[in-house]
Design a protein around this motif. Structure first.
Motif, mmCIF file in Angstrom:
data_model
loop_
_atom_site.group_PDB
_atom_site.id
_atom_site.type_symbol
_atom_site.label_atom_id
_atom_site.label_comp_id
_atom_site.label_asym_id
_atom_site.label_seq_id
_atom_site.Cartn_x
_atom_site.Cartn_y
_atom_site.Cartn_z
ATOM 1 N N THR A 167 0.831 -1.204 0.000
ATOM 2 C CA THR A 167 0.000 0.000 0.000
ATOM 3 C C THR A 167 0.866 1.254 0.000
ATOM 4 O OG1 THR A 167 -1.735 -1.189 1.204
ATOM 5 C CG2 THR A 167 -1.838 1.213 1.220
ATOM 6 N N ILE A 168 1.912 1.271 0.827
ATOM 7 C CA ILE A 168 2.796 2.436 0.891
ATOM 8 C C ILE A 168 3.506 2.636 -0.442
ATOM 9 C CG2 ILE A 168 4.838 3.419 1.993
ATOM 10 C CD1 ILE A 168 2.289 3.477 3.710
ATOM 11 N N LYS A 169 3.954 1.556 -1.066
ATOM 12 C CA LYS A 169 4.628 1.682 -2.363
ATOM 13 C C LYS A 169 3.695 2.279 -3.411
ATOM 14 C CE LYS A 169 8.420 -1.625 -2.316
ATOM 15 N NZ LYS A 169 9.050 -2.745 -3.048
ATOM 16 N N ALA A 170 2.435 1.883 -3.381
ATOM 17 C CA ALA A 170 1.474 2.452 -4.323
ATOM 18 C C ALA A 170 1.256 3.939 -4.050
ATOM 19 C CB ALA A 170 0.156 1.692 -4.245
ATOM 20 N N LEU A 171 1.167 4.305 -2.780
ATOM 21 C CA LEU A 171 0.956 5.709 -2.421
ATOM 22 C C LEU A 171 2.212 6.549 -2.643
ATOM 23 C CD1 LEU A 171 -1.118 5.100 0.816
ATOM 24 C CD2 LEU A 171 -1.949 6.222 -1.265
ATOM 25 N N ALA A 172 3.373 5.900 -2.659
ATOM 26 C CA ALA A 172 4.621 6.630 -2.904
ATOM 27 C C ALA A 172 4.646 7.244 -4.295
ATOM 28 C CB ALA A 172 5.821 5.701 -2.717
ATOM 29 N N ASP A 173 3.846 6.709 -5.204
ATOM 30 C CA ASP A 173 3.783 7.233 -6.569
ATOM 31 C C ASP A 173 2.800 8.385 -6.706
ATOM 32 O OD1 ASP A 173 5.659 5.383 -7.468
ATOM 33 O OD2 ASP A 173 4.130 3.883 -7.939
ATOM 34 N N THR A 174 2.199 8.812 -5.603
ATOM 35 C CA THR A 174 1.274 9.944 -5.618
ATOM 36 C C THR A 174 1.953 11.157 -4.986
ATOM 37 O OG1 THR A 174 0.291 9.500 -3.435
ATOM 38 C CG2 THR A 174 -0.595 8.266 -5.320
ATOM 39 N N ASP A 175 1.192 12.226 -4.799
ATOM 40 C CA ASP A 175 1.748 13.448 -4.207
ATOM 41 C C ASP A 175 1.468 13.563 -2.708
ATOM 42 O OD1 ASP A 175 2.711 14.332 -6.666
ATOM 43 O OD2 ASP A 175 0.804 15.278 -7.178
ATOM 44 N N THR A 176 0.934 12.522 -2.100
ATOM 45 C CA THR A 176 0.542 12.619 -0.699
ATOM 46 C C THR A 176 1.747 12.777 0.226
ATOM 47 O OG1 THR A 176 -0.803 11.573 1.022
ATOM 48 C CG2 THR A 176 0.605 10.126 -0.257
ATOM 49 N N LEU A 177 1.506 13.417 1.360
ATOM 50 C CA LEU A 177 2.485 13.470 2.440
ATOM 51 C C LEU A 177 2.201 12.328 3.412
ATOM 52 C CD1 LEU A 177 2.473 17.312 3.183
ATOM 53 C CD2 LEU A 177 4.063 16.035 1.735
ATOM 54 N N PHE A 178 3.180 12.025 4.264
ATOM 55 C CA PHE A 178 3.043 10.943 5.231
ATOM 56 C C PHE A 178 3.408 11.469 6.617
ATOM 57 C CE2 PHE A 178 3.813 8.973 1.176
ATOM 58 C CZ PHE A 178 3.042 7.822 1.168
ATOM 59 N N ALA A 179 2.497 11.323 7.564
ATOM 60 C CA ALA A 179 2.762 11.664 8.963
ATOM 61 C C ALA A 179 2.924 10.365 9.735
ATOM 62 C CB ALA A 179 1.624 12.494 9.546
ATOM 63 N N VAL A 180 4.079 10.192 10.380
ATOM 64 C CA VAL A 180 4.397 8.920 11.032
ATOM 65 C C VAL A 180 5.047 9.183 12.383
ATOM 66 C CG1 VAL A 180 4.727 7.787 8.803
ATOM 67 C CG2 VAL A 180 6.705 8.746 9.997
ATOM 68 N N PRO A 181 4.973 8.214 13.306
ATOM 69 C CA PRO A 181 5.684 8.367 14.578
ATOM 70 C C PRO A 181 7.196 8.279 14.375
ATOM 71 C CG PRO A 181 3.912 6.731 14.743
ATOM 72 C CD PRO A 181 4.125 7.013 13.289
ATOM 73 N N LEU A 182 7.910 8.786 15.346
ATOM 74 C CA LEU A 182 9.366 8.857 15.300
ATOM 75 C C LEU A 182 9.978 7.477 15.042
ATOM 76 C CD1 LEU A 182 11.837 10.667 15.681
ATOM 77 C CD2 LEU A 182 11.625 10.317 18.161
ATOM 78 N N GLY A 183 10.846 7.411 14.038
ATOM 79 C CA GLY A 183 11.530 6.174 13.693
ATOM 80 C C GLY A 183 10.896 5.414 12.549
ATOM 81 N N VAL A 184 9.587 5.593 12.342
ATOM 82 C CA VAL A 184 8.872 4.827 11.313
ATOM 83 C C VAL A 184 9.234 5.315 9.911
ATOM 84 C CG1 VAL A 184 6.565 4.222 10.444
ATOM 85 C CG2 VAL A 184 7.004 4.253 12.899
ATOM 86 N N GLY A 185 9.705 6.541 9.798
ATOM 87 C CA GLY A 185 10.029 7.086 8.488
ATOM 88 C C GLY A 185 11.073 6.281 7.734
ATOM 89 N N GLY A 186 11.962 5.589 8.458
ATOM 90 C CA GLY A 186 12.976 4.783 7.792
ATOM 91 C C GLY A 186 12.376 3.698 6.919
ATOM 92 N N HIS A 187 11.302 3.070 7.393
ATOM 93 C CA HIS A 187 10.628 2.053 6.584
ATOM 94 C C HIS A 187 10.130 2.659 5.274
ATOM 95 C CE1 HIS A 187 10.817 -0.550 10.020
ATOM 96 N NE2 HIS A 187 9.811 -0.002 10.678
ATOM 97 N N LEU A 188 9.487 3.822 5.378
ATOM 98 C CA LEU A 188 8.887 4.433 4.195
ATOM 99 C C LEU A 188 9.952 4.864 3.190
ATOM 100 C CD1 LEU A 188 6.543 4.422 6.286
ATOM 101 C CD2 LEU A 188 5.706 6.493 5.184
ATOM 102 N N GLU A 189 11.051 5.417 3.683
ATOM 103 C CA GLU A 189 12.142 5.770 2.777
ATOM 104 C C GLU A 189 12.678 4.524 2.073
ATOM 105 O OE1 GLU A 189 15.188 7.986 4.721
ATOM 106 O OE2 GLU A 189 13.828 9.560 5.414
ATOM 107 N N HIS A 190 12.778 3.428 2.810
ATOM 108 C CA HIS A 190 13.259 2.160 2.254
ATOM 109 C C HIS A 190 12.355 1.671 1.127
ATOM 110 C CE1 HIS A 190 15.523 -1.566 2.297
ATOM 111 N NE2 HIS A 190 14.447 -2.287 2.593
#
Length: 422
Positions: A167-190
């Motif tokens: 789901t995140i990979k599909a949304l990564a191709d859009t213009d949406t922003l992501f609000a996440v708790p501290l530390g979780v951003g590493g997964h999304l960047e990956h």
């Protein structure tokens, strides 16, 4: 052998992408500076909590594999999913607030002209592997691509039933922003999300997205996606406040007194989205029962059960606990009646506007669930009107009590008139 990869490098190469990554570098440095990170791990509010099942593995296995109990942990027939269409979502909500529960903890909140998507999971399984793990009990109400533009995706924590790599990979191709708790951003960047599109927050930190203020607030849970659970990613509940409306999403959490503090600082709320499923006596500290979820809702409303609306989440989509499939829904209705609170009971994919007179309130799950030995409670006693009347009575009773304690009946009546209905 010279030039051969180290054992750790080889193991990292074999690590499934869905495991994500452990925080490192400046992200890990920021984690270590957090006041909620002590002794090498994030700490829960209210003291230590049990994150692993209590009791013996034998007792847990006995409950899980009991033939009769297993039969009740899934629906008997096809879950009635509302076939959400673009037409459902194209018309702006009349009062500026509309919610669509997509199943489990995924909710599309349209609030004051903005679109917020909480904990989206469109995958078939909440698992790092496509061939094993809890499988959906109903399809997603609509394809993710048909959802339309989303301003911000909000993630509560990194467990698989809340943070889904496909789901995140599909949304990564859009213009949406992501609000996440501290530390979780590493997964999304990956998984391909640009760092510039991340808003990574510690508890009590806020960020602005358009005309919305998003605040990460405490929860009582834990984290982890890989075989080695480092507890280096935070979990959170969330407050989203617009110009006219505000909502709260609990994420996963055990009940704790901090809900009162969140309500005092950010409430009351037009809608609370509260986790009421996947609870068990084997893990009482990290998931709420429906009764505890209702207590949390009332706390978030400053003790006024009749204010706002509760949307029960984290149930019906995946089989994650020993309780019968229908129990979270039934328990929520019973708790709402006891508290005098209003609840929304939409089918997955069914949009509703809290301010309208058409909030879904029928126990839809009964048509596909195994009835309890004594049968279902009387249908008429569970209508939204009945719950609403109970909520009004409870609010009036509370107003009368407060009026008596302040020594002025007229002051109490004036307060009741000034308070928004529902």
């Amino acid at each position: 052998m010279a030039g051969s990869p180290s054992r750790s490098s080889a193991l990292r190469a074999l690590r499934p992408a869905a495991f994500g990554v452990d925080p490192s570098g400046e992200r890990m440095a920021r984690i270590r500076r957090s006041p909620h990170f002590r002794d090498g791990v994030f700490q829960n509010p209210g003291g230590p909590s049990r994150t692993r099942p209590s009791g013996s593995a034998r007792e847990l296995a006995k409950v899980y594999f009991d033939k009769d109990r297993r039969a009740r942990r899934a629906p008997l027939g096809t879950v009635p999913v509302h076939a959400t269409t673009l037409a459902d979502l194209a018309r702006p909500p009349a009062d500026g607030l509309r919610l669509t529960w997509m199943g489990h903890s995924a909710v599309l909140a349209e609030i004051d002209g903005h679109r917020v998507l909480f904990d989206p999971v469109w995958g078939e399984r909440c698992s790092p592997f496509p061939f094993v793990g809890p499988k959906r009990l109903h399809p997603a109400p609509l394809p993710l691509a048909a959802l339309g533009p989303v301003d911000v995706v909000v993630i509560s924590h990194d467990h698989y039933d809340h943070l889904d790599m496909p789901t995140i990979k599909a949304l990564a191709d859009t213009d949406t922003l992501f609000a996440v708790p501290l530390g979780v951003g590493g997964h999304l960047e990956h998984w391909g999300v640009a760092p510039s599109r991340l808003r990574e927050l510690d508890w009590h930190e806020s960020t602005e997205v358009g005309g919305l203020t998003l605040t990460a607030t405490p929860a009582r849970h834990f984290c982890g996606r890989g075989l080695r659970n480092t507890q280096h990613t935070l979990w959170a509940s969330w407050v989203v406040a617009g110009e006219r409306h505000r909502v709260h999403h609990s994420g996963d959490t055990g009940y704790f007194d901090g809900f009162k503090d969140i309500g005092a600082a950010h409430g009351p709320f037009d809608v609370t989205m509260i986790q009421i499923g996947a609870y068990s006596d084997f893990w009482p500290d990290i998931h709420m029962t429906p009764e505890e979820g209702m207590r949390a809702h009332v706390d978030l409303q400053g003790g006024r059960a009749g204010h706002g609306l509760m949307l029960p989440i984290h149930w019906a989509t995946f089989n994650l606990a020993p309780h019968p499939w229908a129990d979270p829904g039934e328990g929520t209705v019973a708790a709402a009646r006891a508290a005098g609170a209003r609840v929304a009971l939409p089918r997955p994919g069914e949009p509703f506007e809290p301010a309208s007179g058409a909030v879904p309130s029928r126990p839809w799950w009964r048509g596909v669930a195994q009835a309890p030995a004594g049968g279902w409670p009387v249908q008429e006693a569970l209508t939204g009107a009945a719950i609403g009347v109970a909520g009004t009575a409870a609010a009036v009773a509370q107003d009368d009590t407060e009026s008596d304690s302040s020594g002025g009946a007229s002051e109490g009546a004036e307060g009741a008139r000034a308070r928004p209905a529902g």
